[in-house]
Design an enzyme around this catalytic site. Structure first.
Site, PDB file in Angstrom:
ATOM      1  N   CYS A 126       6.013  30.973 -14.097  1.00  0.00           N
ATOM      2  CA  CYS A 126       6.703  29.684 -14.085  1.00  0.00           C
ATOM      3  C   CYS A 126       6.994  29.223 -12.664  1.00  0.00           C
ATOM      4  CB  CYS A 126       7.989  29.747 -14.907  1.00  0.00           C
ATOM      5  SG  CYS A 126       9.135  31.047 -14.394  1.00  0.00           S
ATOM      6  N   HIS A 721      14.221  31.419 -14.459  1.00  0.00           N
ATOM      7  CA  HIS A 721      13.119  30.574 -14.916  1.00  0.00           C
ATOM      8  C   HIS A 721      13.016  29.346 -14.020  1.00  0.00           C
ATOM      9  CE1 HIS A 721      10.198  28.850 -17.610  1.00  0.00           C
ATOM     10  NE2 HIS A 721      10.957  27.808 -17.865  1.00  0.00           N
TER      11      HIS A 721
END
Length: 810
Positions: A126, A721
């Site tokens: 990510c 994230h």
């Protein structure tokens, strides 16, 4: 999938080898038509249809799941035909091959808007997806690649570059994302290429999006550098010349070696001023930069929760919440605690207790940054000064349960229990007095002797268990009563795996016993050093051992049961030198109160709740960036006048800013003991960021920026994230990119605590201004088209009278 089987392959094995092995494992005949798929998400598959491609080239990694699919008897495939409307480009370019994509692509519908294309997460990628989305939505860079202008500028011979492969891989990925064909693409080939040239990104661990951005910008620059042969340039100091002259010279020298689209878009110029503290030598240089790393204003103070163990043995430890400098030393902690407790700061020993032992014993000049939030900090008040007193010594004391193992003769096992403590003792002391001192120190949680109890029975089992031996003073003895047992006799140090010395060889660990006589309650009441004991009483709660592991400061002699510390200076406290009190389990159970030992009180300061600042402004970070600072001792500057390294003062100023300004908010802070993420909310403008006030170039003029992208990081250190916000260059709307997901966003969502890297574009460089060469060409083409349309309108108007069949529709 019906069955899963695990097999090992070499990175050099080819896909055809895997296919043959899978046919064999699943009993599939050679004439049966099959398809191989790489399954890397629950519902995402990537075709593997290049039989001669190696495992490494295909980007397969350990633990990868591969699927073999057999064609049905009716000619269909279980997963559907290859021409279905799957809006996914399995973008996969093996790094060493000459072809640009796998033959098998699922083009899908042509209904997606260009640029609104997600990126598959290949496993903790990510961070890469976030960085790529930000670059993808940097208009001048994307237009440069979409127009194929990069092809003529590829530099295959640059020794600092990647032979054009990073630029090619990035270009192919951008073209996929802006083709309007796919809702998401799989950037496996791009990741593989990046991993080839930057091994830190080759695995599947979480990485930093800003670090990847730094690599990409540098890699693209070198792959697209228009300078084929870089000249050698001797850097010059300002030497009193005007800033304008020095800055112009520095920029021209930079462009002589570095000339690419990355320099055109992202590079600016710093002014760096260094001043020597000794000779006042001033060094001024102008240095290029590709992005700004801005520090966040930190709180200058932090709160710590500590326990104070006072000198009075009957007083429970007190827990305090103290405010200390964020960049301070242990003596600052002692001073703050002294203010609240009124205990003398110079009589404090600060420790970190973990697992019943002193994990660390801090010196007064150690940095507070070595104390983590989760540490259990105990501060002990000692008698006399820790460093200057010569009549008393401070000794760490551990509590151990000692288990005899009859089958091993004299061998025993020990394990630590309770809280260790510090005790101050005279430099010369008898074993009897030391025993009484130790007993008095623990009187709050060690039960005192009660004459109504079965004294003789108690003594009987103590002697039988061999804890106190058979000497009159209860000492382990092998020879005369004046001799002391060492580890060479019972080999205890090799058995004691619970001690801090478990990985050390004990240089001196002497077993010492206290006197067997005691006062009525087990503690000398009038004089703790006098220790008058009841006649005939043989009860001994514990024995003790000195454990000296390589500490030359502790050097005692035993002479007729007398302990004498020879050195005139204070003992250097460390975690490996201690006095261990050995308890028999049954004696401990009867006389030692675990609950009382763990009991403590809370000071009113524990109710203190520091106020958190709600947010800081981006301009506060820029001002902090341009603030003068002193270089650290580990990062000195070599002064050409003094001919030696100096801790000079340094000041950075902004001289010129690029068309696209990349701002990295330094949210992650590191030190030897400290790792932290700052979740401070930075308030940054979406539009009209005026940087003019920070430019020291008098000819800079107005310099205003609009935000175009943001890389976000959610979570803590070492994980979390990454996502991105970006403004689409075609419809001028904001979107949120979360791996394969792309959704509309509003401006009020963008400013958050997660914002990590900001992309700003200068207003005078946006599309249509003609600032960039490709934009200028597009503007000329548009003007030409508009001119042709006007000519058509005029022709149409002239013929209206004669023929009304001509119509122009706007």
């Amino acid at each position: 999938m019906n069955s899963v089987i695990t097999r090992r392959f070499s990175k050099a094995d080819i896909i055809d080898t895997i296919e043959k092995e899978m046919r064999k494992l699943f009993s599939i005949l050679d004439e049966k038509e099959i398809r191989l798929w790489n399954k890397y998400m629950s519902n995402t598959f990537e075709p593997l249809n290049k039989p001669d491609s190696t495992i490494q080239d295909a980007g397969l990694y350990q633990g990868q799941v591969l699927v073999i699919e057999q064609k049905n008897e009716d000619g269909t495939w279980p997963r559907g035909p290859s021409t279905n409307n799957v809006k996914n480009s399995n973008y996969c370019i093996p790094p060493y091959s000459g072809y640009n994509s796998y033959d098998y692509l699922e083009p899908g519908r042509h209904s997606e808007q260009a640029g609104l294309c997600g990126l598959s997460n290949l496993g903790n990628t990510c961070f890469m997806n976030s960085a790529v989305q930000c670059l993808s939505n940097t208009p001048p860079l994307t237009e440069y690649f979409l127009s194929d202008e990069y092809v003529g500028e590829l530099n295959h011979d640059n020794l600092l570059g990647m032979k054009g492969e990073i630029a090619n891989a990035y270009a192919d990925l951008i073209k996929q994302m802006w083709s309007g064909k796919y809702s998401y693409v799989t950037p496996r080939a791009f990741k593989t290429q990046v991993g080839r040239f930057a091994p830190q990104f080759s695995g599947y661990q979480q990485q930093d999006s800003q670090e990847l951005l730094a690599f990409l910008l540098d890699g693209l620059h070198e792959d697209l550098n228009r300078i084929r042969k870089k000249p050698y340039i001797q850097l010059k100091d300002a030497e009193g010349r005007p800033d304008e002259v020095v800055a112009k010279e520095a920029w021209e020298n930079h462009r002589k070696r570095n000339d690419s689209i990355i320099v055109d878009i992202f590079h600016g110029l710093f002014k760096s001023t260094l001043v020597c503290p000794e000779c006042a030598k001033i060094s001024v240089t102008f240095d290029p930069f590709c992005y700004l790393t801005l520090p966040l204003p930190l709180k200058k103070e932090r709160t710590l929760e500590v326990f104070l163990v006072g000198n009075d043995p009957l007083t429970k430890p007190m827990q305090y919440k103290i405010v200390v400098p964020k960049i301070g030393i242990i003596s600052d902690l002692c001073a703050a605690l002294s203010t609240l407790s009124h205990a003398p700061a110079d009589k404090m020993v600060v420790t970190d207790i973990y697992n019943h032992r002193f994990h660390r014993i801090f010196s007064m000049d150690e940095n507070l940054s070595s104390i983590m939030e989760r540490d259990d900090i105990f501060v002990f008040e000692v008698t006399g000064s820790r460093t200057d007193d010569t009549d008393m010594v401070v000794i760490p004391v551990y509590l151990r349960e000692k288990y005899r193992q009859p089958s091993y003769g004299h061998h025993s096992n020990t394990c630590l229990f309770g809280q260790p403590f510090m005790i101050s003792v005279p430099r010369s002391i008898t074993e009897e007095k030391l025993y009484n001192l130790l007993l008095m120190k623990m009187c709050r949680y060690v039960r005192t002797y009660n004459e109504n109890e079965d004294e003789e029975g108690s003594l009987h089992f103590v002697k039988d268990l061999g804890i106190n031996g058979n000497g009159q003073n209860g000492v382990h003895e092998e020879g005369s009563p004046s001799e002391m047992e060492t580890d060479e006799q019972d080999d205890e140090s090799s058995q004691d795996q619970e001690l801090p010395s478990e990985n050390e060889n004990s240089q001196s660990e002497e077993s010492v016993g206290g006197d067997n006589e005691d006062s009525e309650n087990g503690i000398g009441t009038d004089d703790p050093y006098k220790g008058q004991l009841c006649h005939g009483q043989k009860k001994q709660l514990f024995t003790f051992q000195f454990n000296n592991l390589g500490n030359p400061d502790i050097n005692y002699v035993k002479d007729d049961r007398q302990i004498r510390f020879e050195e005139s200076r204070q003992i250097r406290l460390d975690e490996r030198t201690y006095l261990a009190l050995d308890w028999d389990p049954e004696v401990k159970k009867r006389w030692f109160d675990d609950n009382a030992a763990e009991d403590f009180e809370k000071h009113e300061s524990m109710e203190y709740r520091p106020q958190k600042k709600m947010f800081v402004k981006l301009k506060d970070c820029i001002e902090l960036f341009t603030t003068k600072e002193k270089l650290g001792a580990e990062d000195p500057w070599y002064c050409p006048n003094c001919k030696q390294h100096q801790q000079a003062t340094k000041k950075l100023d902004l001289w010129s800013l690029p068309p696209v300004l990349v701002v990295h908010l330094k949210r992650f802070s590191y030190s030897r003991y400290w790792r932290d993420k700052l979740d401070t909310l930075v308030d940054f403008p979406i539009s009209n960021l005026d940087m003019s006030e920070f430019l020291i170039n008098p000819n800079a003029g107005r310099c205003e920026y609009n935000l175009i992208a943001v890389s976000n990081h959610y979570g803590g250190m070492g994980g979390g994230h990454y996502t991105a916000f970006a403004k689409n260059k075609d419809d001028n709307k904001w979107y949120y990119f979360d791996d394969t997901s792309v959704s509309s966003a509003t401006e009020d969502q963008i400013v958050s605590k997660a914002a990590y890297v900001l992309f700003y574009q200068r207003q005078d460089t946006v599309s249509g201004t003609g600032y960039f060469a490709h934009d200028h060409s597009a503007k000329e083409e548009t003007s030409a088209a508009l001119g042709a349309a006007r000519d058509s309108d005029e022709d149409c108007n002239e013929n209206d009278a004669e023929n009304e069949n001509c119509m122009h529709t706007n």
